[in-house]
Design an enzyme around this catalytic site. Structure first.
Site, PDB file in Angstrom:
ATOM      1  N   HIS A 114      39.571  48.496  38.124  1.00  0.00           N
ATOM      2  CA  HIS A 114      39.502  48.288  39.578  1.00  0.00           C
ATOM      3  C   HIS A 114      40.904  48.111  40.145  1.00  0.00           C
ATOM      4  O   HIS A 114      41.879  48.120  39.396  1.00  0.00           O
ATOM      5  CB  HIS A 114      38.587  47.109  39.925  1.00  0.00           C
TER       6      HIS A 114
ATOM      7  N   ASP B 155      46.502  42.713  39.363  1.00  0.00           N
ATOM      8  CA  ASP B 155      46.615  42.329  37.949  1.00  0.00           C
ATOM      9  C   ASP B 155      46.007  43.390  37.032  1.00  0.00           C
ATOM     10  O   ASP B 155      45.960  43.218  35.814  1.00  0.00           O
ATOM     11  CB  ASP B 155      46.008  40.937  37.693  1.00  0.00           C
ATOM     12  N   HIS B 156      45.565  44.523  37.632  1.00  0.00           N
ATOM     13  CA  HIS B 156      45.051  45.643  36.827  1.00  0.00           C
ATOM     14  C   HIS B 156      45.775  46.961  37.090  1.00  0.00           C
ATOM     15  O   HIS B 156      45.754  47.852  36.255  1.00  0.00           O
ATOM     16  CB  HIS B 156      43.540  45.805  37.057  1.00  0.00           C
TER      17      HIS B 156
ATOM     18  N   ASP C 134      36.930  43.038  35.456  1.00  0.00           N
ATOM     19  CA  ASP C 134      36.587  41.797  36.158  1.00  0.00           C
ATOM     20  C   ASP C 134      35.203  41.988  36.760  1.00  0.00           C
ATOM     21  O   ASP C 134      34.906  43.043  37.296  1.00  0.00           O
ATOM     22  CB  ASP C 134      37.571  41.532  37.306  1.00  0.00           C
TER      23      ASP C 134
ATOM     24  N   ASP D  76      35.379  39.388  30.519  1.00  0.00           N
ATOM     25  CA  ASP D  76      36.172  38.565  31.450  1.00  0.00           C
ATOM     26  C   ASP D  76      35.908  37.066  31.277  1.00  0.00           C
ATOM     27  O   ASP D  76      34.782  36.611  31.424  1.00  0.00           O
ATOM     28  CB  ASP D  76      35.797  39.025  32.876  1.00  0.00           C
TER      29      ASP D  76
ATOM     30  N   GLY E  72      35.114  35.835  42.596  1.00  0.00           N
ATOM     31  CA  GLY E  72      34.682  37.180  42.231  1.00  0.00           C
ATOM     32  C   GLY E  72      34.415  37.300  40.735  1.00  0.00           C
ATOM     33  O   GLY E  72      34.178  38.391  40.230  1.00  0.00           O
ATOM     34  N   HIS E  73      34.494  36.171  40.029  1.00  0.00           N
ATOM     35  CA  HIS E  73      34.339  36.212  38.571  1.00  0.00           C
ATOM     36  C   HIS E  73      33.060  35.518  38.120  1.00  0.00           C
ATOM     37  O   HIS E  73      32.615  34.546  38.730  1.00  0.00           O
ATOM     38  CB  HIS E  73      35.548  35.562  37.898  1.00  0.00           C
TER      39      HIS E  73
ATOM     40  N   ASP F 127      63.236  43.589  38.055  1.00  0.00           N
ATOM     41  CA  ASP F 127      64.197  43.399  39.131  1.00  0.00           C
ATOM     42  C   ASP F 127      65.222  42.306  38.848  1.00  0.00           C
ATOM     43  O   ASP F 127      66.353  42.413  39.214  1.00  0.00           O
ATOM     44  CB  ASP F 127      63.481  43.089  40.463  1.00  0.00           C
TER      45      ASP F 127
HETATM   46 ZN   LIG Z   1      41.762  40.524  37.211  1.00  0.00          ZN
HETATM   47 ZN   LIG Z   2      39.946  41.641  39.835  1.00  0.00          ZN
END
Ligand SMILES: [Zn+2]
Ligand SMILES: [Zn+2]
Length: 566
Positions: free
Chosen positions: A83, A87-88, A173, A205, A378-379, A454
């Site tokens: 998704h 973080d993905h 996730d 997850d 969302g988890h 960076d």
């Molecule tokens: Zn995630």
């Molecule tokens: Zn996510």
């Protein structure tokens, strides 16, 4: 024992085997990445980034160390995305620069990727391949099915990967939302179908493993937010993650229901709404949107404004609104401010400091679930995690996405459920596991860790890879020191500049002098409230100095502003 760390067998190259090599997200939150290897074919699942922790001063982005993939570059077939959360997908622009392989993902996920690649000037060079949820694609010896799951953004997938040794399921996730706003359901049937046929390993997850019960549906936020919007004496400013398309949809619908119009503020908010709307993934009634330039003058009793920056990121829209330094939006007495997002651990200080500014402006501020639900996760919570285990009934179970304690607890939960026929395996980044017909074996660790993009870091220097050390060695470090009176916000003396390993020109004093002027200008151009907020001032100085020094010397030293409170 499932926590046994010993190696139980020697590598046998003649028999078919499958390796799973976690490269990120097992042992920390963020920068999720895992490689599956069958012979000379590698499939990579996700390529996430992580926002630097506050102690990683001066670092912009943290991504996984991909040395292993580079060492095996001829074998890497593709990157498959679950998704579109940072973080993905956030590491893609950095990784693809050097390892240009096809990228597979769903429509919305790839739309976000496209935007990222565009920003990095890489769009034309990358091969993006869209897959619908429910769809399948063959990549080398792997056949990958994208299984629809529900989460806090849209178009999310779990992956079922058919390999020569058996099926691997990676949940991505997820939570199990039985009433998703966009009607795209969690495909329980697919999980059950694979479970029935037999699954070699489940990677699942672990984020919310410490929460008992079920995570509420996204719909749970409607009541309280509607109530606050109805009762609001003046305009309502709501902040949520710009990727939370279903949350944004609900807030648009709530605004319509209470007879208000909606404005969008913040680059990521505006971009994501545009993308989702263009793809037909959001419904916004005609005439509903307040043009950005009209927000300031719009009847406050008729306005709801969605603004990004819920985590008080230093230069984000909401942070700037909080200190009255935003072109399009201000918060005035009696305005309602709603934080419809989790306060992510590590961001508490910055968020509460931002909210304090809102309180000072006499806004009505709401930021937690104590008076009714303003945010849902969302988890998956424990019961949903147990359900996935029960549906999939894997031979091996490997918790992913979490810090070590969460992986540990997810492993314990799986033991308790008791449907794993083989072993529950606790892995960390860089620790491969080899599956063969006879069992699962831990193998020699591969290079893994965090790469700071960076800039480098001081405290975490051991973890920073060689590239960053070179960067630091070549470009050096600049520490501007600014003494500010805590109460008046005035500078007590001219800024000091300490530099190491940074020799800009023949005569460095000229650059030091002009840099001081840049700092003075930056501070002068900040308003009183910003001056009392160190994090804002530091970030502004860092950004302005970086630009100045780059222009003058084409070097990019690490810049670490220090503010002394007097
Ligand atoms: Zn995630
Ligand atoms: Zn996510």
């Amino acid at each position: 024992m499932w926590y046994d760390e010993s190696d139980k067998g020697a590598a046998n190259l003649s028999k078919p085997s499958l390796w799973a090599i976690p490269l990120g997200g097992l042992g920390e939150f963020g920068m999720n990445m895992m490689a599956l290897r069958s012979g000379d074919d590698i499939l990579v699942i996700d390529a996430g980034m992580m926002f630097p922790e506050s102690e990683l001063l001066g670092v912009d982005v943290v991504i996984p160390d991909t040395t292993y993939l580079k060492q095996n570059r001829a074998a890497v077939r593709a990157i498959v995305l679950t998704h579109g959360h940072e973080d993905h997908i956030g590491a893609l622009p950095y990784i693809l620069r050097d390892l240009n392989v096809p990228v597979y993902g769903t429509q919305f996920t790839l739309a976000l990727v496209r935007k990222r690649l565009e920003e990095h000037g890489l769009l034309d060079k990358v091969d993006l391949r869209e897959v619908k949820t429910g769809g399948r694609v063959t990549i080398g010896p792997f056949e990958v099915e994208f299984i629809a799951v529900t989460h806090s953004t849209i178009d999310c997938a779990a992956l079922a990967v058919r390999t020569p040794l058996g099926v691997i399921i990676h949940t991505g996730d997820y939570k199990m939302d039985p009433t998703p706003i966009d009607g795209a359901r969690f495909d329980l049937h697919a999980f059950a179908r694979y479970g029935q046929a037999g699954v070699l390993a489940l990677f699942s997850d672990s984020t919310n493993v410490e929460r008992p019960g079920y995570t509420p549906s996204e719909r749970a936020v409607w009541t309280r937010i509607e109530e606050l919007c109805r009762a609001a004496p003046r305009k309502v400013v709501i902040s949520c993650f710009a990727s939370s398309i279903q949350r944004i949809q609900q807030i648009v619908d709530i605004a319509a229901a209470v007879g208000r119009k909606i404005g969008f503020v913040g680059r990521s908010m505006v971009q994501n709404v545009e993308i989702a709307h263009t793809l037909g993934r959001m419904r916004i009634p005609d005439g509903m949107v307040i043009r950005p330039q009209d927000i300031r003058t719009f009847d406050p009793q008729k306005a709801v404004v969605l603004c990004s920056g819920s985590q008080a990121e230093p230069m984000s829209s909401l942070s700037r609104v909080a200190v009255d330094n935003h072109r399009l939006l201000s918060v005035d007495p009696e305005d309602t401010v709603i934080l419809s997002a989790r306060i992510i651990p590590g961001n508490e200080k910055a968020i509460f400091r931002m909210l304090d500014h809102m309180f000072r402006r006499r806004a009505l501020v709401y930021y937690d679930n104590s008076g009714g639900t303003l945010h849902v996760s969302g988890h998956a919570s424990q019961e949903e995690q147990k359900l996935v285990l029960n549906l999939v009934k894997p031979r091996y179970f490997i918790p992913v996405h979490g810090e070590y304690r969460q992986l540990f607890r997810h492993a314990a939960l799986a033991q308790h459920v008791g449907v794993v026929s083989g072993e529950v395996l606790l892995l960390e980044d860089g620790h491969p596991i080899e599956f063969t017909e006879d069992g699962a074996y831990r193998r020699e660790p591969v290079a893994a860790g965090r790469v700071c993009v960076d800039s480098g870091s001081l405290e975490e220097i051991e973890e920073v890879v060689i590239r960053d050390r070179q960067h630091l060695a070549e470009d050096g470090i600049v520490v501007p020191i600014i003494a500010i009176d805590k109460h008046t916000g005035r500078m007590e003396s001219r800024p000091e500049m300490v530099t190491r390993g940074f020799l800009p020109t023949e005569d460095g004093s000229e650059l030091i002098a002009s840099s001081r002027d840049v700092i003075l200008r930056t501070i002068e151009q900040s308003n009183a409230e910003e001056k009392t907020d160190w994090s804002v001032i530091k970030e502004k100085i860092r950004v302005d100095l970086k630009r100045h020094i780059k222009k003058q010397t084409s070097k990019r030293p690490l810049i670490l502003p220090v503010i002394l409170e007097l």
